[in-house]
Design an enzyme around this catalytic site. Structure first.
Site, PDB file in Angstrom:
ATOM      1  N   HIS A  51      30.177  43.723  44.799  1.00 31.28           N
ATOM      2  CA  HIS A  51      30.404  42.757  46.226  1.00 31.28           C
ATOM      3  C   HIS A  51      31.499  43.212  47.191  1.00 31.28           C
ATOM      4  O   HIS A  51      31.701  43.754  48.482  1.00 31.28           O
ATOM      5  CB  HIS A  51      30.974  41.135  45.773  1.00 31.28           C
ATOM      6  CG  HIS A  51      29.670  40.571  45.159  1.00 31.28           C
ATOM      7  ND1 HIS A  51      28.983  39.867  46.139  1.00 31.28           N
ATOM      8  CD2 HIS A  51      29.376  40.465  43.540  1.00 31.28           C
ATOM      9  CE1 HIS A  51      27.542  39.550  44.835  1.00 31.28           C
ATOM     10  NE2 HIS A  51      27.746  39.468  43.743  1.00 31.28           N
ATOM     11  N   GLU A 105      47.727  37.893  54.392  1.00 29.20           N
ATOM     12  CA  GLU A 105      47.596  39.128  56.003  1.00 29.20           C
ATOM     13  C   GLU A 105      48.319  40.644  55.676  1.00 29.20           C
ATOM     14  O   GLU A 105      49.750  40.065  54.428  1.00 29.20           O
ATOM     15  CB  GLU A 105      48.721  38.814  57.075  1.00 29.20           C
ATOM     16  CG  GLU A 105      48.105  36.979  56.911  1.00 29.20           C
ATOM     17  CD  GLU A 105      46.557  37.311  57.798  1.00 29.20           C
ATOM     18  OE1 GLU A 105      46.304  38.119  58.605  1.00 29.20           O
ATOM     19  OE2 GLU A 105      45.535  36.164  57.916  1.00 29.20           O
ATOM     20  N   LEU A 135      41.123  47.877  39.634  1.00 32.67           N
ATOM     21  CA  LEU A 135      40.696  48.368  38.952  1.00 32.67           C
ATOM     22  C   LEU A 135      39.503  49.176  38.717  1.00 32.67           C
ATOM     23  O   LEU A 135      38.805  49.616  38.607  1.00 32.67           O
ATOM     24  CB  LEU A 135      40.859  47.465  37.053  1.00 32.67           C
ATOM     25  CG  LEU A 135      43.174  47.593  37.173  1.00 32.67           C
ATOM     26  CD1 LEU A 135      43.234  46.393  36.111  1.00 32.67           C
ATOM     27  CD2 LEU A 135      43.358  49.131  36.865  1.00 32.67           C
ATOM     28  N   GLY A 169      33.130  45.656  42.397  1.00 36.70           N
ATOM     29  CA  GLY A 169      31.867  45.594  41.443  1.00 36.70           C
ATOM     30  C   GLY A 169      31.369  45.770  42.647  1.00 36.70           C
ATOM     31  O   GLY A 169      31.812  46.325  44.034  1.00 36.70           O
ATOM     32  N   HIS A 214      43.331  42.084  46.561  1.00 33.57           N
ATOM     33  CA  HIS A 214      42.238  41.955  46.907  1.00 33.57           C
ATOM     34  C   HIS A 214      43.207  40.734  47.947  1.00 33.57           C
ATOM     35  O   HIS A 214      42.789  39.498  48.971  1.00 33.57           O
ATOM     36  CB  HIS A 214      41.921  40.779  45.289  1.00 33.57           C
ATOM     37  CG  HIS A 214      41.512  39.439  45.440  1.00 33.57           C
ATOM     38  ND1 HIS A 214      42.045  38.101  46.054  1.00 33.57           N
ATOM     39  CD2 HIS A 214      39.800  39.030  45.530  1.00 33.57           C
ATOM     40  CE1 HIS A 214      40.267  37.324  46.008  1.00 33.57           C
ATOM     41  NE2 HIS A 214      39.193  38.655  45.884  1.00 33.57           N
TER      42      HIS A 214
END
Lengths: 126, 126
Positions: free
Chosen positions: A76, A46, A71, A74, A10
């Protein structure tokens, strides 16, 4: 066939969280399974997925696996990652791009949780 | 000594992401290692950590392990979880509460990533 593993986390404003992905990349490089192992971040850090994907191609990758280091992914996140995959595939039509599944659910996650719980449990009796 | 495993995920507005934690709880219950296995969410889903912790105590837990179901826990998550642990410990002074480490880094995560990559790689030749 030169295959690149593009690890996607993320991304965080905290360097330590991003370092985890770099450490994972190092561990995967040491297995010598993939010619290229490249970290990338969905946001906040980055390189971006576009930039990292381009880097894999420039290093000669003929196939690139986009691997979500999540993990679970979803709706999105999955849609965003699919968009990145499709854009890379359009930009580099001679290269194959595949989007892998996120880590969970997986039986080994149960093992890791059990181990972490046992470590914490050991602390009760110290 | 009755020990509860309190599994804590971030929580999502998407039911499917939260379902993963419930599935993990089911898998852990089936190992019969912990008398109580209770899911909880840091935000966006129920039950809260306070509520789940109270539930463990009401079911007779004498020790509760708060286990972050996170690949990594940055400064903020770690501080929040520590705050929950400390508050539960103050509210239930006869019960012991321990905060476990998050899942990563862990050698088994490398194995899971390798497996997910191999699955995606198999798709190239289909």
């Amino acid at each position: 066939m030169k295959t690149a593993l593009l690890l996607i986390a993320h991304g965080s404003r905290q360097a330590e969280a991003n370092d985890d992905l770099h450490d994972l990349a190092d561990r995967l490089r040491s297995t010598n399974r993939y010619a290229i192992v490249q970290p990338a971040f969905l946001e906040l850090a980055e390189p971006s997925i576009d930039e990292a994907g381009r880097g894999c191609v420039e290093q000669g990758a003929q196939r690139v696996i986009l691997l979500p280091y999540f993990l679970s992914a979803g709706v999105h996140v999955r849609r965003d990652l699919q968009t990145y995959r499709d854009r890379l595939a359009r930009t580099f039509p001679a290269v194959m791009f595949a989007l892998a599944e996120p880590l969970g659910p997986h039986a080994l996650l149960v093992e890791i949780v059990t181990e972490r719980a046992a470590e914490a449990e050991a602390g009760f009796t110290e």
